[in-house]
Design an enzyme around this catalytic site. Structure first.
Site, mmCIF file in Angstrom:
data_model
loop_
_atom_site.group_PDB
_atom_site.id
_atom_site.type_symbol
_atom_site.label_atom_id
_atom_site.label_comp_id
_atom_site.label_asym_id
_atom_site.label_seq_id
_atom_site.Cartn_x
_atom_site.Cartn_y
_atom_site.Cartn_z
ATOM 1 N N ASP A 263 2.458 2.570 2.578
ATOM 2 C CA ASP A 263 2.577 3.232 3.668
ATOM 3 C C ASP A 263 3.809 3.068 4.345
ATOM 4 O OD1 ASP A 263 -0.131 4.139 3.486
ATOM 5 O OD2 ASP A 263 -1.125 2.476 4.380
ATOM 6 N N CYS B 42 0.869 -1.352 -0.028
ATOM 7 C CA CYS B 42 -0.049 0.069 0.025
ATOM 8 C C CYS B 42 0.737 1.219 -0.033
ATOM 9 C CB CYS B 42 -0.962 -0.032 1.234
ATOM 10 S SG CYS B 42 0.152 -0.069 2.682
ATOM 11 N N CYS C 150 -0.644 -5.177 7.178
ATOM 12 C CA CYS C 150 -0.603 -3.824 7.642
ATOM 13 C C CYS C 150 0.291 -3.980 8.988
ATOM 14 C CB CYS C 150 -1.716 -3.152 8.272
ATOM 15 S SG CYS C 150 -3.021 -3.159 6.653
ATOM 16 N N CYS D 279 -2.641 3.324 7.635
ATOM 17 C CA CYS D 279 -4.099 3.001 7.921
ATOM 18 C C CYS D 279 -4.178 2.956 9.561
ATOM 19 C CB CYS D 279 -4.651 1.840 7.140
ATOM 20 S SG CYS D 279 -3.928 0.282 7.679
HETATM 21 S S1 FES Z 1 -3.448 -0.185 4.368
HETATM 22 FE FE1 FES Z 1 -1.398 0.454 4.246
HETATM 23 S S2 FES Z 1 -0.802 -0.159 6.292
HETATM 24 FE FE2 FES Z 1 -2.519 -0.714 6.073
#
Ligand code: FES
Length: 147
Positions: free
Chosen positions: A35, A33, A102, A58
């Protein structure tokens, strides 16, 4: 979708921020994602005495980061290295399957920080295990050894 524990950790996370005098810093990004989590550790002897995190991700990532930093406080570096994302997911009472990845951010950032600690002191990095260390059937594809 989320357990009460996840919602509690996300809405009231502990150990948020940075440590100006950190002994180690580690960062991990999720290929799934995009992140990012950064973790700061304070280490005395072989023990983690303080941990802070900054997570740009998230709700599940923030809840995992908060829980993981709480779990590693008081652990030795080896114990913290061996903390799996499955341990963190269990402590959160579970995560929905699409959100399990995540929780890898926290584990990977902790390991990166421990590597940083070892490197700063001219020590050998801790051993990476082989295969998948999360609970996903067939492996998550993100564990060391599965890269
Ligand atoms: S969707 Fe990116 S860390 Fe959860």
């Amino acid at each position: 979708m989320y357990t009460e524990k996840v919602i509690e950790e996300f809405t009231n996370p502990e150990n948020v921020g940075e440590l100006a005098d950190a002994d180690a810093v580690g960062e991990a990004g999720s290929p799934t994602c995009g992140d990012i989590m950064k973790i700061y550790l304070k280490v005395e002897g072989d023990l983690i005495v303080d941990a802070r995190f900054q997570t740009f991700g998230c709700a599940a990532a923030i809840a995992s980061s908060s829980m993981a930093t709480r779990m590693i406080l008081g652990m030795t570096l080896t114990e913290a290295w061996n903390l799996s994302n499955a341990d963190v997911v269990d402590a959160l009472g579970g995560l929905p399957e699409p959100k399990v990845h995540c929780s890898l951010l926290a584990r990977d950032a902790i390991r990166a920080a421990i590597d940083d600690f070892q490197t700063r002191r001219g020590l050998e990095p801790l051993e990476r295990g082989s295969g998948c260390c999360c609970s996903e059937e067939g492996g998550c594809g993100s564990c060391p050894g599965n890269d």
